[in-house]
Design an enzyme around this catalytic site. Sequence first.
Site, short mmCIF file in Angstrom:
data_model
loop_
_atom_site.label_atom_id
_atom_site.label_comp_id
_atom_site.label_asym_id
_atom_site.label_seq_id
_atom_site.Cartn_x
_atom_site.Cartn_y
_atom_site.Cartn_z
CD GLU A 56 -1.39 -2.37 2.00
OE1 GLU A 56 -2.21 -3.12 2.57
OE2 GLU A 56 -0.15 -2.59 2.00
CB CYS A 88 -0.98 -0.66 5.25
SG CYS A 88 0.70 -1.24 5.02
CB THR A 165 12.32 -42.76 -6.12
OG1 THR A 165 12.60 -43.71 -5.08
CG2 THR A 165 10.83 -42.44 -6.12
CB ALA A 168 18.33 -52.35 -5.78
CD1 TRP A 174 22.01 -36.38 -13.35
CD2 TRP A 174 20.73 -35.85 -11.62
NE1 TRP A 174 22.76 -35.61 -12.51
CE2 TRP A 174 21.99 -35.26 -11.42
CE3 TRP A 174 19.74 -35.67 -10.64
CZ2 TRP A 174 22.28 -34.49 -10.29
CZ3 TRP A 174 20.05 -34.91 -9.54
CH2 TRP A 174 21.30 -34.33 -9.38
NE ARG A 188 16.37 -27.99 -4.07
CZ ARG A 188 17.59 -28.47 -4.15
NH1 ARG A 188 18.61 -27.63 -4.35
NH2 ARG A 188 17.81 -29.77 -4.03
CG LEU A 208 19.47 -30.14 0.72
CD1 LEU A 208 19.08 -30.45 2.16
CD2 LEU A 208 18.47 -30.76 -0.25
CD GLU A 293 14.49 -30.79 -3.08
OE1 GLU A 293 15.58 -31.27 -3.45
OE2 GLU A 293 14.07 -29.67 -3.44
CG LEU A 298 11.59 -37.77 5.83
CD1 LEU A 298 11.11 -38.00 7.26
CD2 LEU A 298 12.84 -36.89 5.82
#
Length: 365
Positions: A56, A88, A165, A168, A174, A188, A208, A293, A298
């Site tokens: 504002e 404001c 993902t 083994a 990638w 991110r 990260l 990630e 997890l």
Amino acid sequence: MSFSATDHAMMARALRLAERAAYTTRPNPMVGCVLAHGDEVVGEGWHQRKGGPHAEVFAVQAAGDRARGATAYVTLEPCAHSGSTGPCAEALAAAGIARVVGAMRDPFPQVDGAGFEALRAAGIAVECGLLEAQAREMNRGFLSRIERGRPWLRVKLAMSLDGRTALASGDSKWISGEPARRDVHQWRARSGAILTGAGTLLADDPQLTVRLQDDIDVVPPLRVVLDPGLATVARARVREGDAPTLYLHAPDAKPPRGMAVDSAVVPVQDGRFDLLAVLRLLAARQVNEVQVEAGATLAGAFLAAGLVDELLLYIAPVLLGAHARPLFDGLEIDAMAQRLRLQTVDSRRIGEDLRLLLRPLAEAA
């Protein structure tokens, strides 16, 4: 309440302005403001960074004398208290604004209706609720922290067509292509924290951090490592650079002698972290959005606990086979009635990969 086509167009403009600060304004909400006489814009602004002027104020400064008698379109209720900046609502009244159209009320306890009341007390016409759903979606992390006491949780995963993902052996570099990996950095950048587990840190030693074009301003998100015994503290990459790092550990763990780290204790139940306690701790540190990630264990634990708000999934046109690692562990689904149903919020192609943004449905059918 009836709003005109001009009202809709101006609020849409204010929302676009607000989104410009997606990478810089946290922990504050994204806010945009447009001042207009009819369909003529006379001033506009957005809240760019915590501690700086609010949207504002920028809009009033841009409009100058033309602010008098204008309508102010604001994506969030103007504040009525003094924090890093002045109220404001007071600034709008002093500028001679005749009408304020708000997208939504601000649930932050120091505002929560007081801004609109201050405007009405100053003789300004106030209307609220225009494009409220869009405004809430934009600030879903801030609203989650204020209304639920925990951040908005997003789990990012890349998988093969057969739902795997990693191999083994744990090798996952990638699965997705370079365009998809670049896209992750934009997600991110809007996160208040990037969270991973000790297993991922030991296997991949990730940084990260956010890596975008050099001219894009980003407030570095907090890097959070769930490490019960602080076994990963000596890992260098997650502690490099300007981004802060926080280690969450079990009550009996202690940092290695002579190694200063930012750490906090989280309760452990049956050998596992209390994940809701993790999120509440991060909310207390003013984290609005968390991007997880991590590996299947997890990620699966957050999902099984009902704490996942959205799933950011990159599907690559590859197959990894039956021995590769799954998307989630520990869901314990034995009957079709137990399946977790998701709704697709967004679907688009990123390079050769398909990116899905999914959110759990409230109830399974």
